[in-house]
Design a protein around this motif. Structure first.
Motif, PDB file in Angstrom:
ATOM      1  N   PHE A  56      24.024  68.563  35.564  1.00  0.00           N
ATOM      2  CA  PHE A  56      24.989  69.218  34.682  1.00  0.00           C
ATOM      3  C   PHE A  56      25.530  68.235  33.641  1.00  0.00           C
ATOM      4  CE2 PHE A  56      29.451  70.164  33.738  1.00  0.00           C
ATOM      5  CZ  PHE A  56      29.331  71.427  33.203  1.00  0.00           C
ATOM      6  N   VAL A  57      25.859  67.026  34.064  1.00  0.00           N
ATOM      7  CA  VAL A  57      26.345  66.000  33.131  1.00  0.00           C
ATOM      8  C   VAL A  57      25.276  65.670  32.103  1.00  0.00           C
ATOM      9  CG1 VAL A  57      27.055  63.575  32.952  1.00  0.00           C
ATOM     10  CG2 VAL A  57      28.021  65.038  34.738  1.00  0.00           C
ATOM     11  N   ALA A  58      24.016  65.665  32.530  1.00  0.00           N
ATOM     12  CA  ALA A  58      22.930  65.346  31.604  1.00  0.00           C
ATOM     13  C   ALA A  58      22.804  66.384  30.498  1.00  0.00           C
ATOM     14  CB  ALA A  58      21.614  65.237  32.364  1.00  0.00           C
ATOM     15  N   GLY A  59      23.284  67.592  30.732  1.00  0.00           N
ATOM     16  CA  GLY A  59      23.246  68.602  29.686  1.00  0.00           C
ATOM     17  C   GLY A  59      24.122  68.268  28.496  1.00  0.00           C
ATOM     18  N   SER A  60      25.028  67.297  28.648  1.00  0.00           N
ATOM     19  CA  SER A  60      25.892  66.848  27.551  1.00  0.00           C
ATOM     20  C   SER A  60      25.676  65.365  27.270  1.00  0.00           C
ATOM     21  CB  SER A  60      27.365  67.102  27.902  1.00  0.00           C
ATOM     22  OG  SER A  60      27.601  68.458  28.170  1.00  0.00           O
ATOM     23  N   ASN A  61      24.475  64.867  27.520  1.00  0.00           N
ATOM     24  CA  ASN A  61      24.261  63.420  27.394  1.00  0.00           C
ATOM     25  C   ASN A  61      24.476  62.903  25.980  1.00  0.00           C
ATOM     26  OD1 ASN A  61      21.988  64.609  26.280  1.00  0.00           O
ATOM     27  ND2 ASN A  61      20.521  63.311  27.370  1.00  0.00           N
ATOM     28  N   ASP A  62      24.199  63.739  24.960  1.00  0.00           N
ATOM     29  CA  ASP A  62      24.398  63.270  23.590  1.00  0.00           C
ATOM     30  C   ASP A  62      25.885  63.105  23.272  1.00  0.00           C
ATOM     31  OD1 ASP A  62      24.726  65.992  23.854  1.00  0.00           O
ATOM     32  OD2 ASP A  62      24.002  66.470  21.845  1.00  0.00           O
ATOM     33  N   VAL A  63      26.710  64.060  23.742  1.00  0.00           N
ATOM     34  CA  VAL A  63      28.150  63.960  23.509  1.00  0.00           C
ATOM     35  C   VAL A  63      28.746  62.782  24.280  1.00  0.00           C
ATOM     36  CG1 VAL A  63      30.356  65.181  23.742  1.00  0.00           C
ATOM     37  CG2 VAL A  63      28.288  66.448  23.118  1.00  0.00           C
ATOM     38  N   ILE A  64      28.318  62.610  25.522  1.00  0.00           N
ATOM     39  CA  ILE A  64      28.838  61.513  26.343  1.00  0.00           C
ATOM     40  C   ILE A  64      28.440  60.169  25.756  1.00  0.00           C
ATOM     41  CG2 ILE A  64      28.739  60.452  28.632  1.00  0.00           C
ATOM     42  CD1 ILE A  64      28.278  63.245  29.774  1.00  0.00           C
ATOM     43  N   ALA A  65      27.171  60.051  25.337  1.00  0.00           N
ATOM     44  CA  ALA A  65      26.711  58.783  24.752  1.00  0.00           C
ATOM     45  C   ALA A  65      27.487  58.458  23.486  1.00  0.00           C
ATOM     46  CB  ALA A  65      25.212  58.859  24.466  1.00  0.00           C
ATOM     47  N   SER A  66      27.782  59.475  22.679  1.00  0.00           N
ATOM     48  CA  SER A  66      28.529  59.244  21.445  1.00  0.00           C
ATOM     49  C   SER A  66      29.956  58.782  21.752  1.00  0.00           C
ATOM     50  CB  SER A  66      28.546  60.521  20.611  1.00  0.00           C
ATOM     51  OG  SER A  66      29.342  60.368  19.454  1.00  0.00           O
ATOM     52  N   ASN A  67      30.601  59.420  22.720  1.00  0.00           N
ATOM     53  CA  ASN A  67      31.976  59.053  23.051  1.00  0.00           C
ATOM     54  C   ASN A  67      32.061  57.689  23.721  1.00  0.00           C
ATOM     55  OD1 ASN A  67      33.085  61.420  22.036  1.00  0.00           O
ATOM     56  ND2 ASN A  67      32.833  62.526  23.958  1.00  0.00           N
ATOM     57  N   LEU A  68      31.043  57.324  24.502  1.00  0.00           N
ATOM     58  CA  LEU A  68      31.040  56.014  25.169  1.00  0.00           C
ATOM     59  C   LEU A  68      30.439  54.921  24.300  1.00  0.00           C
ATOM     60  CD1 LEU A  68      29.933  57.013  28.794  1.00  0.00           C
ATOM     61  CD2 LEU A  68      32.238  56.604  27.936  1.00  0.00           C
ATOM     62  N   GLU A  69      29.936  55.313  23.124  1.00  0.00           N
ATOM     63  CA  GLU A  69      29.319  54.370  22.185  1.00  0.00           C
ATOM     64  C   GLU A  69      28.191  53.579  22.861  1.00  0.00           C
ATOM     65  OE1 GLU A  69      32.366  51.953  20.475  1.00  0.00           O
ATOM     66  OE2 GLU A  69      33.302  53.620  19.399  1.00  0.00           O
ATOM     67  N   MET A  70      27.311  54.307  23.533  1.00  0.00           N
ATOM     68  CA  MET A  70      26.151  53.678  24.162  1.00  0.00           C
ATOM     69  C   MET A  70      24.902  54.430  23.732  1.00  0.00           C
ATOM     70  SD  MET A  70      26.519  55.061  28.112  1.00  0.00           S
ATOM     71  CE  MET A  70      25.173  54.018  28.641  1.00  0.00           C
TER      72      MET A  70
ATOM     73  N   TYR B  60      27.748  77.339  33.117  1.00  0.00           N
ATOM     74  CA  TYR B  60      26.810  77.789  34.144  1.00  0.00           C
ATOM     75  C   TYR B  60      25.353  77.623  33.723  1.00  0.00           C
ATOM     76  CZ  TYR B  60      27.430  81.891  31.161  1.00  0.00           C
ATOM     77  OH  TYR B  60      27.532  82.731  30.075  1.00  0.00           O
ATOM     78  N   MET B  61      25.094  77.359  32.436  1.00  0.00           N
ATOM     79  CA  MET B  61      23.738  77.075  31.977  1.00  0.00           C
ATOM     80  C   MET B  61      23.527  75.595  31.721  1.00  0.00           C
ATOM     81  SD  MET B  61      22.292  80.007  32.034  1.00  0.00           S
ATOM     82  CE  MET B  61      20.755  79.613  31.231  1.00  0.00           C
ATOM     83  N   GLY B  62      24.546  74.777  31.998  1.00  0.00           N
ATOM     84  CA  GLY B  62      24.434  73.346  31.747  1.00  0.00           C
ATOM     85  C   GLY B  62      23.343  72.688  32.567  1.00  0.00           C
ATOM     86  N   TRP B  63      23.102  73.178  33.781  1.00  0.00           N
ATOM     87  CA  TRP B  63      22.095  72.546  34.638  1.00  0.00           C
ATOM     88  C   TRP B  63      20.684  72.736  34.083  1.00  0.00           C
ATOM     89  CZ3 TRP B  63      18.343  75.455  37.230  1.00  0.00           C
ATOM     90  CH2 TRP B  63      18.529  76.839  37.209  1.00  0.00           C
ATOM     91  N   THR B  64      20.413  73.895  33.449  1.00  0.00           N
ATOM     92  CA  THR B  64      19.099  74.092  32.851  1.00  0.00           C
ATOM     93  C   THR B  64      18.903  73.168  31.644  1.00  0.00           C
ATOM     94  OG1 THR B  64      19.969  75.913  31.501  1.00  0.00           O
ATOM     95  CG2 THR B  64      18.993  76.483  33.614  1.00  0.00           C
ATOM     96  N   GLU B  65      19.961  73.029  30.858  1.00  0.00           N
ATOM     97  CA  GLU B  65      19.898  72.100  29.720  1.00  0.00           C
ATOM     98  C   GLU B  65      19.686  70.672  30.204  1.00  0.00           C
ATOM     99  OE1 GLU B  65      20.492  71.284  25.448  1.00  0.00           O
ATOM    100  OE2 GLU B  65      20.250  73.154  26.551  1.00  0.00           O
ATOM    101  N   GLY B  66      20.378  70.306  31.296  1.00  0.00           N
ATOM    102  CA  GLY B  66      20.231  68.960  31.834  1.00  0.00           C
ATOM    103  C   GLY B  66      18.836  68.687  32.344  1.00  0.00           C
ATOM    104  N   LEU B  67      18.219  69.665  33.009  1.00  0.00           N
ATOM    105  CA  LEU B  67      16.851  69.473  33.492  1.00  0.00           C
ATOM    106  C   LEU B  67      15.893  69.196  32.342  1.00  0.00           C
ATOM    107  CD1 LEU B  67      16.518  72.269  36.219  1.00  0.00           C
ATOM    108  CD2 LEU B  67      16.438  69.798  36.591  1.00  0.00           C
ATOM    109  N   VAL B  68      16.030  69.956  31.249  1.00  0.00           N
ATOM    110  CA  VAL B  68      15.145  69.767  30.099  1.00  0.00           C
ATOM    111  C   VAL B  68      15.366  68.408  29.464  1.00  0.00           C
ATOM    112  CG1 VAL B  68      14.578  70.632  27.789  1.00  0.00           C
ATOM    113  CG2 VAL B  68      14.954  72.243  29.666  1.00  0.00           C
ATOM    114  N   ARG B  69      16.628  67.961  29.389  1.00  0.00           N
ATOM    115  CA  ARG B  69      16.923  66.681  28.728  1.00  0.00           C
ATOM    116  C   ARG B  69      16.500  65.487  29.576  1.00  0.00           C
ATOM    117  NH1 ARG B  69      22.515  67.068  25.225  1.00  0.00           N
ATOM    118  NH2 ARG B  69      22.248  69.205  24.459  1.00  0.00           N
ATOM    119  N   LEU B  70      16.544  65.628  30.894  1.00  0.00           N
ATOM    120  CA  LEU B  70      16.174  64.509  31.756  1.00  0.00           C
ATOM    121  C   LEU B  70      14.672  64.374  31.953  1.00  0.00           C
ATOM    122  CD1 LEU B  70      18.848  64.582  34.631  1.00  0.00           C
ATOM    123  CD2 LEU B  70      18.675  62.980  32.729  1.00  0.00           C
TER     124      LEU B  70
END
Length: 456
Positions: A393-407, A307-317
């Motif tokens: 919300f997805v952007a709040g985990s962009n580092d994990v997603i990028a690592s798993n997708l190797e991009m 439920y706090m992922g959207w705030t993290e995503g806003l800061v990261r984007l």
């Protein structure tokens, strides 16, 4: 049987009931309320799931409060968890470890409490989505919509403060981010941070202040708003789905007793059972793996609760833009977390009046719900907003997603920035067209001649 014999055969419960009724007049309105109709549809039970989750939170939170120590002073850990033995950790973290490893059923209660918090917020969000897409916020229920948004905000605050209490490295990282956002508020940021946390973070009063907010102030606000929400609901009655029997001046559904009472009790038992199952079988927030919080260390990958992922995503984007105006620096965290977050909740608070003015264009009193297809514009706006929040919300985990997708992390961030502008209009337009097509495809129901009873 004589009256005297009847009185002698009455049980103590009967005597107590008569005594209470004689003084409080409970029986006068009991028949009216026991026959109160509740809409018989599963979507109306989402609010009750939130209510039962809150009950579980209160009970498990009370248990945890008996053993938790809200103190930042350093102690030497001598508990059974070998990797931390002999290290200096905060008393708060030590009590959390003691709850997890030494207190009987402590870990179970911790995990049930955490899962209940996740389900509580999810149920509120699902309930508000039902209210939004069916138009249940329209006149005369604008006040209850505003109360619902306040409940959502307080649930975020409850989750964030509770998440920070263990004083482990993960929660400390999240609290550091929150403190940085508060400091970035122009003019009042440093003063507000001092008032909330008792000085610069990490300070000796931080844990105790968070604890007071989490166990006293926020629960009092939640219970007060919930009481107001239910009182208004009883006063205004439920909305209900359109049908051949439903009108704006009645409520079609099941009576409170016994039908709705049995449904509510069954749902409550099921909700509690599921939360206990989640707490007993699925590990969550294993604080012993993270270690104690150190200001010079950062836990990676640090992911907040959903439920706090959207705030993290806003800061990261948000780009690393900073401005200095009149000698005051507008930090790169202020605009996304406070500015855009404030805009989102301002729109939520004002939505009943926005809908009345520009979307529904209707200021009449309504007690019948709409289907999403009945207002295609509102449905399109809602789907577009959900899509935008999903991308954030997805952007709040962009580092994990990028690592798993190797991009590359920067490449993924740019793609998500574009998605914030491209995907919402597309999904909103598609939803609008589908709703419009379904609306046009319906054949109007033939007029029904009134029966003699109805004519009379």
């Amino acid at each position: 049987m004589s009256a005297a014999e009847t009185r002698r055969r009455q049980s103590p419960v009967d005597d107590l009931a008569r005594w209470l009724d004689d003084r409080l007049r409970l029986a006068e309105g009991s028949k009216k309320y026991l026959n109160k109709a509740f809409p018989a549809h599963w979507s109306f039970l989402l609010g009750e799931v939130a209510l039962f989750s809150l009950v579980v939170l209160l009970f498990t939170g009370t248990f945890l409060a008996f053993f938790y120590t809200p103190d930042a002073r350093l102690v030497v850990y001598e508990g059974p968890y070998v990797p931390l033995q002999g290290l200096e950790i905060s008393a708060a973290y030590e009590s959390t470890l003691r709850l997890s490893f030494e207190v009987r059923a402590g870990l179970l209660m911790r995990q049930i409490h955490h899962w209940a918090a996740l389900v509580f917020v999810a149920a509120i969000v699902a309930h508000m989505l039902r209210v939004f897409f069916t138009g249940a916020f329209r006149r005369p229920r604008e006040i209850n919509w505003v109360i619902g948004v306040l409940l959502l905000l307080l649930s975020f605050a409850a989750g964030f403060t509770g998440y920070s209490l263990p004083d482990d490295l993960l929660s400390g990282t999240g609290l550091r981010i929150g403190y940085s956002v508060v400091l970035g508020i122009p003019f009042v940021g440093p003063l507000l941070g001092f008032l909330l946390l008792g000085g610069e973070y990490p300070g000796t009063d931080t844990i105790s202040r968070l604890h007071i907010a989490h166990v006293m102030l926020i629960p009092a606000g939640l219970l007060g708003l919930l009481g107001a929400h239910l009182a208004i609901l009883i006063r205004q009655k439920h909305t209900h789905k359109p049908s051949s029997l439903a009108r704006d001046d009645n409520v079609v559904g099941e009576p409170l007793f016994p039908s709705q009472t049995l449904t509510t009790l069954s749902l409550g038992a099921f909700t509690i059972a599921v939360l206990c199952l989640l707490g007993g079988l699925f590990e969550i927030n294993p604080v012993w793996l993270y270690g104690t919080y150190e200001p010079y260390e950062v836990f990676a990958p640090a992911q907040p609760d959903w439920y706090m992922g959207w705030t993290e995503g806003l800061v990261r984007l948000w780009p690393a833009w900073e401005w200095t105006i009149l000698g005051v620096t507008i930090t790169s965290t202020f605009l996304p977390a406070v500015g855009l977050g404030g805009v989102i909740f301002t729109v939520l608070f004002a939505w009943p009046w926005i809908d009345k003015k520009w979307v529904g264009k209707d200021d009449l009193e309504h007690h019948l719900l709409q289907r999403p297809r009945d207002n295609p514009l509102r449905t399109g706006i809602g789907v577009a907003a959900l899509t935008l929040m999903g991308v954030i919300f997805v952007a709040g985990s962009n580092d994990v997603i990028a690592s798993n997708l190797e991009m590359g992390l920067q490449t993924l961030t740019v793609l998500l920035r574009w998605a914030c502008f491209v995907l919402p209009p597309i999904t909103g337009f598609i939803a609008f067209r589908i709703a419009r097509s379904l609306q046009r495809g319906e054949q109007p129901a033939p007029a029904r001649e009134p029966s003699p009873v109805e004519s009379a």
